[in-house]
Design an enzyme around this catalytic site. Sequence first.
Site, mmCIF file in Angstrom:
data_model
loop_
_atom_site.group_PDB
_atom_site.id
_atom_site.type_symbol
_atom_site.label_atom_id
_atom_site.label_comp_id
_atom_site.label_asym_id
_atom_site.label_seq_id
_atom_site.Cartn_x
_atom_site.Cartn_y
_atom_site.Cartn_z
ATOM 1 N N VAL A 34 0.861 -1.174 0.000
ATOM 2 C CA VAL A 34 0.000 0.000 0.000
ATOM 3 C C VAL A 34 0.896 1.223 0.000
ATOM 4 C CG1 VAL A 34 -2.010 -1.078 1.092
ATOM 5 C CG2 VAL A 34 -0.194 -0.086 2.503
ATOM 6 N N SER A 35 0.322 2.366 -0.358
ATOM 7 C CA SER A 35 1.151 3.555 -0.554
ATOM 8 C C SER A 35 1.383 4.360 0.709
ATOM 9 C CB SER A 35 0.514 4.462 -1.626
ATOM 10 O OG SER A 35 0.428 3.786 -2.858
ATOM 11 N N THR A 36 0.423 4.357 1.631
ATOM 12 C CA THR A 36 0.532 5.210 2.816
ATOM 13 C C THR A 36 0.369 4.402 4.093
ATOM 14 O OG1 THR A 36 -1.834 5.725 2.759
ATOM 15 C CG2 THR A 36 -0.362 7.207 1.563
ATOM 16 N N GLN A 59 -3.176 3.058 5.267
ATOM 17 C CA GLN A 59 -3.879 2.049 4.485
ATOM 18 C C GLN A 59 -3.624 0.659 5.064
ATOM 19 O OE1 GLN A 59 -2.215 3.346 0.612
ATOM 20 N NE2 GLN A 59 -4.336 3.551 -0.074
#
Length: 223
Positions: A9-11, A14
Site C-alpha cells: 500500500v502507498s501510505t 492504508q
Amino acid sequence: MARIGYARVSTADQDLTLQVERLKAAGCTIVRSEKQSGKSMAGRDELETVLQFLREGDELVVVRLDRLGRSTRDVLNIVHDLDKAGASLRVLDPELTTSGDLGRIVVTVLGMVAEMEHRFILERQRAGIEAAKQRGIYKGRPRTAPNAEIRRRRAAGEGVTDIARALKVSRMTVYRALAPEGGEAPAGAGAGDGAPAPAAAPPAASPASPARTRRPPRRASPA
C-alpha cells in the site's frame, strides 16, 4: 516450486490485511508486505528482498499489477529479472501469469493502462486543486508542527534558525512549540536564536547620599 506473495500500500494509514489474506488463500507460503509508494523502486526493501530470494521455478504473486509498481518500465524490469532467475509473475486480479508469451504481452498492456490511469488521476487532482484555488476555497493540507522534535532539538542545543531550517517550518512555529503549554509565543520572538531573554529588572535604587551643603560664593571685599 515456491509461491511468494508481495503486498503493498502507498501510505501508512492504508490496510494490508485484504491483500495478505488473498495471497495466502492463493497458496503463498511466504508473504512480504510494505507501505511504500509504487511510483519507483526506491525504498522498496521488501520487494528487493523477494526478488533476491526467488529461484528457478518460483512464482511471485501479487493481487493486482499496480501493487507491483505504477511505472510500466519498473514492472517490465521486474518481469525481466524474474525471467533471468527462471521465475515467473502471477497476478490474481485479473488472473494471469508470465510463464507463457501471452502472459508477458498482457502484463505489458496492463502496466501501460495502470500507468496511464495513475497519470489521469493526478491530472484530475491538479485540475480540481487549481479550480478550488480560483474559487478561493482551497486551503491546502494544514501543516502540523512537530512540537516534540522541536523541543528535542532545542534541548540538544540547536538554535531556533537551525531548527526551523531543518524541519522546514517558520521561526514563529518553533517559538510557539517552545512556549509553555497553553501559552503564546514570547513577545519579540524572531529577533534572534534561542528563547528571548527576560527583560532586565531596573537597577535597585541606591541609598540616598546625604545632601552636600554648598557654600555661598565669597563676596569681594570693598576696596
